[in-house]
Motif scaffolding. Structure first.
Motif, short mmCIF file in Angstrom:
data_model
loop_
_atom_site.label_atom_id
_atom_site.label_comp_id
_atom_site.label_asym_id
_atom_site.label_seq_id
_atom_site.Cartn_x
_atom_site.Cartn_y
_atom_site.Cartn_z
N LEU A 74 -4.38 13.67 -1.58
CA LEU A 74 -4.09 12.50 -0.76
C LEU A 74 -4.48 11.24 -1.53
CD1 LEU A 74 -3.21 11.22 1.93
CD2 LEU A 74 -5.55 11.54 2.76
N PRO A 75 -3.56 10.65 -2.31
CA PRO A 75 -3.83 9.38 -2.96
C PRO A 75 -3.55 8.20 -2.01
CG PRO A 75 -2.18 10.69 -4.15
CD PRO A 75 -2.30 11.24 -2.77
N LEU A 76 -4.39 7.18 -2.07
CA LEU A 76 -4.18 5.93 -1.34
C LEU A 76 -4.27 4.80 -2.35
CD1 LEU A 76 -3.77 4.40 1.30
CD2 LEU A 76 -6.25 4.38 1.60
N LEU A 98 0.85 -1.18 0.00
CA LEU A 98 0.00 0.00 0.00
C LEU A 98 0.89 1.24 0.00
CD1 LEU A 98 -2.79 -0.91 2.60
CD2 LEU A 98 -3.03 -0.79 0.12
N GLN A 99 0.47 2.25 -0.73
CA GLN A 99 1.24 3.50 -0.78
C GLN A 99 0.30 4.68 -0.59
OE1 GLN A 99 4.63 3.87 -3.42
NE2 GLN A 99 3.86 5.82 -4.20
N ALA A 100 0.66 5.56 0.34
CA ALA A 100 -0.10 6.79 0.59
C ALA A 100 0.82 7.98 0.37
CB ALA A 100 -0.65 6.79 2.01
N GLU A 101 0.25 9.07 -0.14
CA GLU A 101 1.03 10.26 -0.42
C GLU A 101 0.27 11.50 0.07
OE1 GLU A 101 2.71 8.39 -4.65
OE2 GLU A 101 1.66 10.31 -4.62
N LEU A 102 1.01 12.53 0.34
CA LEU A 102 0.44 13.85 0.63
C LEU A 102 1.16 14.83 -0.28
CD1 LEU A 102 -1.53 15.52 2.34
CD2 LEU A 102 0.34 15.89 3.97
N PRO A 133 -7.73 5.38 -5.43
CA PRO A 133 -8.46 6.65 -5.34
C PRO A 133 -7.59 7.77 -4.80
CG PRO A 133 -9.00 5.28 -3.47
CD PRO A 133 -8.11 4.45 -4.34
N SER A 134 -8.02 8.99 -5.05
CA SER A 134 -7.33 10.18 -4.56
C SER A 134 -8.36 11.24 -4.21
CB SER A 134 -6.36 10.71 -5.62
OG SER A 134 -5.71 11.88 -5.18
#
Length: 229
Positions: free
Chosen positions: A104-106, A73-77, A125-126
Motif C-alpha cells: 500500500l503506497p501513499l 495524491l496517489q494511493a495504490e493497492l 512511503p509504502s
C-alpha cells in the motif's frame, strides 16, 4: 542510510509543498485505474551475501486525487513479488526465494506537461505484508555442505533456510514516468520506480547472523487511468 535520508527529505518537502498549496482553488479531479508489470529485486543483507536480482511480477489498482495545478495524491493497492537469487558465479547451482507482498503506497503525485502528454514523479512511503513465499533450488539447500562441488567456502548459507520473522514491511518508493491521454477521461502511463525497504525480514538483534535484511526492488509498470470526476 544516506539514500534513505535523501528520500525522506524529498518526501517531506513534497508533502509539505502539496499541503501548503491545497488552499488555492483549482478544479479537483479523481481518477481510478489499474497497473501491471515486472520487478527486479534483491536484498540488502549485512553482512552481504553473493546474490543476483530476481525477476517477479506486480499488479494492482490505483486511485489518484488532484486538486492542484501540479500536485496531487496517489494511493495504490498492489500485489508484488520480491526476493533474491543466490549468485553461484559460473557453477550450475540455482537458488531463488520469492516473497509475495500486498503493498500500500501513499505518494505525492507531481505532474507537468499538457493535456495530451504529461510527465510525473511519484514519491512517498509504502507499507506491506507478506502473504506467501516460495523457494526453488536444484540442490539440497538445507544441507549444502554435503552437496558435491558446492562452493561453500567464504559463503553465508543460513539465509537459505532461515524462517521469515517479520512479514510486515515498510519503506520508501520514488519513481517517474509519462502519461498519455488517449481519449477524453482515458489515459495510459508507463512508470519506473525504485523501492527501498526499511524493515528487516530476519531478526536483527546483536546475536543474530544478519544485522540487516531489507528488500529493494526496481519496478516497471504499464497502467490505465479513467477520470471519474
Amino acid at each position: 542510510m544516506r539514500i534513505l535520508s535523501i528520500l525522506l527529505t524529498v518526501c517531506t518537502i513534497a508533502l509539505t509543498s502539496a499541503g501548503s498549496m491545497a488552499q488555492r482553488t483549482y478544479d479537483p479531479k479523481f481518477y481510478l485505474g489499474g497497473k501491471g508489470g515486472v520487478t527486479l529485486s534483491n536484498m540488502a543483507f549485512s553482512p552481504s551475501i553473493k546474490q543476483k536480482m530476481t525477476q517477479g511480477v506486480m499488479f494492482g489498482i490505483v486511485g489518484r486525487y488532484t486538486e492542484e495545478k501540479i500536485f496531487g495524491l496517489q494511493a495504490e493497492l498492489n500485489v508484488e513479488q520480491r526476493g533474491w537469487k543466490e549468485d553461484f558465479e559460473e557453477t550450475e547451482f540455482d537458488y531463488q526465494r520469492k516473497l509475495t507482498y500486498i503493498q500500500l503506497p501513499l505518494m505525492t503525485h507531481i505532474y507537468f506537461g499538457n493535456n495530451k502528454i504529461k510527465g510525473f514523479i511519484n514519491l512517498g512511503p509504502s507499507v506491506g505484508y507478506m502473504i506467501s513465499e516460495k523457494i526453488t533450488a536444484n540442490f539440497d539447500y538445507r544441507n549444502p555442505s554435503a552437496v558435491e562441488n558446492f562452493p561453500i567456502a567464504n559463503r553465508h548459507v543460513n539465509q537459505m533456510t532461515m524462517d521469515i520473522k517479520n512479514k510486515f514491511d515498510y519503506g520508501i518508493c520514488a519513481g517517474g514516468g509519462v502519461e498519455f491521454t488517449v481519449r477524453q477521461k482515458h489515459s495510459i502511463f508507463i512508470e519506473g520506480r525504485y523501492y527501498y525497504g526499511i524493515g528487516n525480514i530476519f531478526s536483527a538483534r546483536k546475536k543474530d547472523e544478519f544485522s540487516a535484511s531489507r528488500g529493494t526492488s526496481i519496478q516497471v509498470t504499464l497502467g490505465y487511468m479513467f477520470r471519474v470526476k
